[in-house]
Write a protein that holds these residues in place. Structure first.
Motif, PDB file in Angstrom:
ATOM      1  N   UNK A 108       0.847  -1.193   0.000  1.00 18.32           N
ATOM      2  CA  UNK A 108       0.000   0.000   0.000  1.00 18.32           C
ATOM      3  C   UNK A 108       0.886   1.248   0.000  1.00 18.32           C
ATOM      4  N   UNK A 109       0.567   2.175  -0.897  1.00 20.13           N
ATOM      5  CA  UNK A 109       1.334   3.417  -0.970  1.00 20.13           C
ATOM      6  C   UNK A 109       2.623   3.320  -1.755  1.00 20.13           C
ATOM      7  N   UNK A 110       2.912   2.127  -2.318  1.00 22.39           N
ATOM      8  CA  UNK A 110       4.159   1.954  -3.082  1.00 22.39           C
ATOM      9  C   UNK A 110       3.881   1.677  -4.564  1.00 22.39           C
ATOM     10  N   UNK A 111       2.728   2.097  -5.016  1.00 25.13           N
ATOM     11  CA  UNK A 111       2.390   1.887  -6.415  1.00 25.13           C
ATOM     12  C   UNK A 111       3.333   2.590  -7.369  1.00 25.13           C
ATOM     13  N   UNK A 112       3.895   3.727  -6.916  1.00 22.09           N
ATOM     14  CA  UNK A 112       4.826   4.458  -7.782  1.00 22.09           C
ATOM     15  C   UNK A 112       6.075   3.645  -8.087  1.00 22.09           C
ATOM     16  N   UNK A 113       6.478   2.786  -7.157  1.00 23.24           N
ATOM     17  CA  UNK A 113       7.660   1.943  -7.381  1.00 23.24           C
ATOM     18  C   UNK A 113       7.397   0.992  -8.537  1.00 23.24           C
ATOM     19  N   UNK A 114       6.209   0.399  -8.543  1.00 22.36           N
ATOM     20  CA  UNK A 114       5.845  -0.505  -9.634  1.00 22.36           C
ATOM     21  C   UNK A 114       5.695   0.271 -10.941  1.00 22.36           C
ATOM     22  N   UNK A 115       4.957   1.373 -10.885  1.00 21.08           N
ATOM     23  CA  UNK A 115       4.674   2.147 -12.103  1.00 21.08           C
ATOM     24  C   UNK A 115       5.951   2.606 -12.787  1.00 21.08           C
ATOM     25  N   UNK A 116       6.864   3.177 -12.015  1.00 20.37           N
ATOM     26  CA  UNK A 116       8.062   3.759 -12.623  1.00 20.37           C
ATOM     27  C   UNK A 116       9.008   2.688 -13.150  1.00 20.37           C
ATOM     28  N   UNK A 117       9.120   1.581 -12.428  1.00 19.94           N
ATOM     29  CA  UNK A 117       9.993   0.505 -12.911  1.00 19.94           C
ATOM     30  C   UNK A 117       9.433  -0.165 -14.151  1.00 19.94           C
ATOM     31  N   UNK A 118       8.132  -0.336 -14.206  1.00 17.47           N
ATOM     32  CA  UNK A 118       7.519  -0.935 -15.388  1.00 17.47           C
ATOM     33  C   UNK A 118       7.646   0.006 -16.578  1.00 17.47           C
ATOM     34  N   UNK A 119       7.512   1.305 -16.344  1.00 21.68           N
ATOM     35  CA  UNK A 119       7.684   2.276 -17.424  1.00 21.68           C
ATOM     36  C   UNK A 119       9.118   2.255 -17.954  1.00 21.68           C
ATOM     37  N   UNK A 120      10.083   2.050 -17.068  1.00 19.47           N
ATOM     38  CA  UNK A 120      11.475   1.950 -17.534  1.00 19.47           C
ATOM     39  C   UNK A 120      11.634   0.814 -18.533  1.00 19.47           C
ATOM     40  N   UNK A 121      11.095  -0.347 -18.191  1.00 22.35           N
ATOM     41  CA  UNK A 121      11.168  -1.491 -19.097  1.00 22.35           C
ATOM     42  C   UNK A 121      10.399  -1.214 -20.388  1.00 22.35           C
ATOM     43  N   UNK A 122       9.255  -0.550 -20.243  1.00 22.86           N
ATOM     44  CA  UNK A 122       8.463  -0.219 -21.412  1.00 22.86           C
ATOM     45  C   UNK A 122       9.194   0.729 -22.349  1.00 22.86           C
ATOM     46  N   UNK A 146       4.830   9.813 -27.390  1.00 23.48           N
ATOM     47  CA  UNK A 146       3.868  10.070 -26.312  1.00 23.48           C
ATOM     48  C   UNK A 146       3.825   8.902 -25.332  1.00 23.48           C
ATOM     49  N   UNK A 147       3.848   7.671 -25.866  1.00 24.84           N
ATOM     50  CA  UNK A 147       3.845   6.455 -25.035  1.00 24.84           C
ATOM     51  C   UNK A 147       4.929   6.494 -23.958  1.00 24.84           C
ATOM     52  N   UNK A 148       4.657   5.791 -22.853  1.00 24.46           N
ATOM     53  CA  UNK A 148       5.645   5.526 -21.785  1.00 24.46           C
ATOM     54  C   UNK A 148       6.289   6.807 -21.251  1.00 24.46           C
ATOM     55  N   UNK A 149       5.477   7.844 -21.118  1.00 21.56           N
ATOM     56  CA  UNK A 149       6.014   9.140 -20.712  1.00 21.56           C
ATOM     57  C   UNK A 149       6.451   9.898 -21.958  1.00 21.56           C
ATOM     58  N   UNK A 190      19.480   1.270 -14.752  1.00 21.65           N
ATOM     59  CA  UNK A 190      19.618   1.730 -16.137  1.00 21.65           C
ATOM     60  C   UNK A 190      18.389   2.507 -16.609  1.00 21.65           C
ATOM     61  N   UNK A 191      17.673   3.095 -15.656  1.00 24.70           N
ATOM     62  CA  UNK A 191      16.496   3.895 -16.009  1.00 24.70           C
ATOM     63  C   UNK A 191      16.879   5.052 -16.925  1.00 24.70           C
ATOM     64  N   UNK A 192      18.029   5.656 -16.675  1.00 22.78           N
ATOM     65  CA  UNK A 192      18.486   6.764 -17.518  1.00 22.78           C
ATOM     66  C   UNK A 192      18.691   6.290 -18.951  1.00 22.78           C
ATOM     67  N   UNK A 193      19.388   5.171 -19.110  1.00 19.09           N
ATOM     68  CA  UNK A 193      19.638   4.634 -20.445  1.00 19.09           C
ATOM     69  C   UNK A 193      18.331   4.232 -21.134  1.00 19.09           C
ATOM     70  N   UNK A 194      17.349   3.737 -20.354  1.00 15.52           N
ATOM     71  CA  UNK A 194      16.055   3.366 -20.940  1.00 15.52           C
ATOM     72  C   UNK A 194      15.339   4.596 -21.493  1.00 15.52           C
ATOM     73  N   UNK A 195      15.426   5.708 -20.770  1.00 12.75           N
ATOM     74  CA  UNK A 195      14.836   6.950 -21.267  1.00 12.75           C
ATOM     75  C   UNK A 195      15.560   7.435 -22.516  1.00 12.75           C
ATOM     76  N   UNK A 196      16.884   7.296 -22.533  1.00 13.39           N
ATOM     77  CA  UNK A 196      17.658   7.667 -23.726  1.00 13.39           C
ATOM     78  C   UNK A 196      17.202   6.838 -24.918  1.00 13.39           C
ATOM     79  N   UNK A 197      17.032   5.540 -24.720  1.00 17.77           N
ATOM     80  CA  UNK A 197      16.563   4.647 -25.782  1.00 17.77           C
ATOM     81  C   UNK A 197      15.232   5.125 -26.339  1.00 17.77           C
ATOM     82  N   UNK A 198      14.317   5.412 -25.442  1.00 20.62           N
ATOM     83  CA  UNK A 198      12.966   5.790 -25.835  1.00 20.62           C
ATOM     84  C   UNK A 198      12.978   7.066 -26.667  1.00 20.62           C
TER      85      UNK A 198
END
Length: 592
Positions: A248-262, A400-403, A351-359
């Motif tokens: 409870x209250x940690x949904x942002x952890x799931x959301x942001x990590x899944x978006x990184x993979x996306x 537009x997708x994934x942020x 590697x969230x930074x690199x995932x954003x670079x990829x996107x």
């Protein structure tokens, strides 16, 4: 022996050994087999019914998704004990890259296997994984991801959907509407974000069969028309407490990590589509005759083909380098460790930074390539008779997708500076040492006859420029830097271009060392052209950033240092680009 793994973002602070970087030339026989199987599936099963899929024949789409499940294409990232094949990241990337020639079908697969299934695979408890994953792997059940709301797009944490615990403590009662939900028409399982007690952002697994779950009408979209995109409506939906995903209250952890993979997966899809657009453009330009000659015989058409290939080569280098980084990091983990899944999340998050670079880089590459493909087709490219028309329309959603790309551009420097503040990256120390070095800096002597020597010198200068601009911004604005979005965008663009430049150089350097210069000539040409054009962009970005922060005497001093850092003799790219185009035209497709 497990090799040392580079930390996310560290590429900006020092040299990288080419031998440590994964490139497409490193594909194993298994990788090639998986890529071939996926390509065959698209050609034999998807392409013949492609037009029916585009009319939103969802019964057909679901049957094909289930067939993909039978082939193992839906379970590449799922552990074997839940029915998956637990393939490495490179294999998953190849599947994603090859599926894109199935257009809207590929999007449906991506939404199901990525953002739909991965939250349960990575954050579910044992009971949740055992209950849902086996049927998601086979396609017996299909998944959707529900984050966006009518009033909250980029501001995901501003969600209005609520979850209230029932009096008997057995259910959470969910109310709200989720917007733009891919696969909504036929999904059986929805990963839904809601606020417990109005403020605790939390994730739930919601089944279509739960009373009160419904969907709205299909959105009328610019592109990706064959996929389902609907609102998900939740009216007093009773969700069993055991379907709460994570804490409870940690949904942002799931959301942001899944978006990184996306974001990473989206980059792979954009890469595959860029290659497809090049193939279609070359095929058309060889057949179409004007003024008595085939289009490919005209130098301006050759230049277009070369430019499309140059940026696609850079994107390919970026995507597989990043996949290799994640695979290397995951190899350090023990799959039998009780904290394995949590450790997987931490490794990927690095590697969230690199995932954003990829996107960002891949989606903008595809927009450029698809636009040029339409241009090569001329008036026919504007008609639905030719696939490039659809590729052009479909490509637009990727920014537009994934942020949005704007959000990702703000995230990149934020992630970098957070790592620096936590002591995970010695960015401030490197920047401080560089400040003294730059006062007496002299441009290096370069042997133009040594392959890649000038390009590697450009790369070294680009990293110095990044640290100079970033360091100046931190000193000037301190904590207020987060409000200076134009400056953050420049810092982010520098980081993106440097990663692409370095990935391209390292790939070609590794190829020359292994295969020799003659066999690597096309790669060298692609790299030389990309390096020169990218470095020009870096110089302009740096000037813009320096002047935007200060147009006084101190800015003149920094600009004088910049002038020394960018002192490279430009190369005539005309004949290089003609050679690049010629090889692609001879091969009838994108080739390196």
């Amino acid at each position: 022996m497990i090799k040392e793994v580079a930390k996310g973002g560290s590429y900006l602070l020092g040299d990288v050994d080419a031998s440590t970087v994964f490139t497409p030339e490193d594909f194993s026989d298994e990788h090639k087999m998986i890529a071939g199987m996926t390509a065959d599936f698209v050609e034999n099963d998807i392409a013949p019914v492609d037009e029916r899929i585009e009319t939103q024949d969802f019964d057909l789409l679901v049957n094909l998704l289930q067939k993909a499940g039978e082939l193992g294409l839906l379970g590449a990232a799922i552990p074997e004990n839940y029915g998956g094949t637990n393939l490495d990241k490179i294999s998953s990337t190849l599947i994603g890259e090859k599926l894109v020639r199935g257009s809207s079908f590929a999007l449906s697969v991506g939404a199901h296997v990525g953002i739909g299934t991965q939250p349960i695979a990575l954050f579910g408890n044992e009971d949740q994984k055992a209950k849902y994953l086996p049927s998601l792997v086979t396609g017996e059940k299909l998944a959707a991801y529900c984050l966006t709301e009518p009033s909250s797009g980029s501001d995901a944490l501003g969600a209005k959907t609520t979850a209230v615990l029932s009096e008997d403590g057995k259910h959470y009662i969910l109310n709200g509407t989720k917007q733009f939900i891919t696969n909504a028409a036929f999904a059986d399982v929805f990963v839904v974000y809601a606020k417990v007690d109005g403020d605790k952002f939390t994730t739930f697994i919601v089944e279509k069969s739960f009373e009160g779950v419904s969907t709205g009408p299909e959105e009328k979209k610019m592109g990706i028309k064959g996929s389902s995109t609907r609102p998900l409506i939740l009216e007093d939906v009773k969700v069993p407490v055991e379907n709460l995903l994570g804490e409870i209250g940690k949904g942002h952890v799931i959301a942001f990590n899944i978006l990184n993979l996306g974001r990473y997966s989206l980059g792979a899809g954009c890469l595959g589509t860029s290659k497809w657009a090049i193939d279609l453009a070359v095929e058309y330009a060889k057949q179409r005759k004007q003024f008595g000659k085939a289009l490919v015989e005209f130098p301006l058409m050759q230049k277009k083909i070369a430019d499309m290939a140059i940026y696609t080569y850079a994107t390919e280098s970026v995507v597989y380098r990043t996949g290799g980084l994640m695979d290397d990091a995951l190899k350090t983990l023990n799959v039998n460790d009780e904290n394995y899944q949590k450790d997987v999340v931490k490794k990927v998050a690095d590697y969230a930074l690199e995932c954003s670079v990829n996107k960002v880089f891949a989606s903008e590459c595809l927009d450029f390539v698809s636009d040029e493909a339409v241009q090569i087709h001329g008036g026919y490219g504007f008609t639905q008779e030719y696939k490039v028309e659809r590729i052009y329309r479909d490509s637009r959603i990727n920014r537009i997708f994934e942020g949005t790309n704007e959000i990702n551009r703000l995230l990149i420097p934020d992630m970098l500076f957070r790592k620096a503040m936590k002591g995970e990256l010695p960015m401030m120390e490197v920047a401080a040492n560089l400040e003294q070095e730059l006062v007496a800096y002299m441009p290096p002597m370069i042997d133009e006859d040594t392959p890649l020597e000038k390009e590697k010198a450009m790369l070294a200068s680009a990293k110095k420029i990044f640290l100079m601009v970033g360091g100046t911004a931190v000193k000037k604005y301190k904590q207020a830097l987060q409000e200076e979005q134009e400056i953050l965008e420049i810092i982010s663009n520098l980081a993106i271009q440097i990663y692409a430049l370095e990935s391209t150089i390292l790939r070609t350097e590794k190829a020359i060392a292994r295969d020799g210069l003659e066999k690597s000539k096309q790669k060298l040409n692609l790299t030389v052209a990309f390096a020169q054009e990218t470095f020009t962009k870096i110089e302009l970005m740096a000037k813009d950033g320096i002047v935007s922060m200060d147009d006084g005497d101190s800015a003149l001093m920094v600009l004088s240092i910049l002038k020394k850092l960018v002192r490279f003799k430009p190369k005539n790219l005309l004949h290089i680009k003609r050679e690049i185009a010629d090889k692609i035209i001879q091969s009838d497709q994108y080739t390196v």
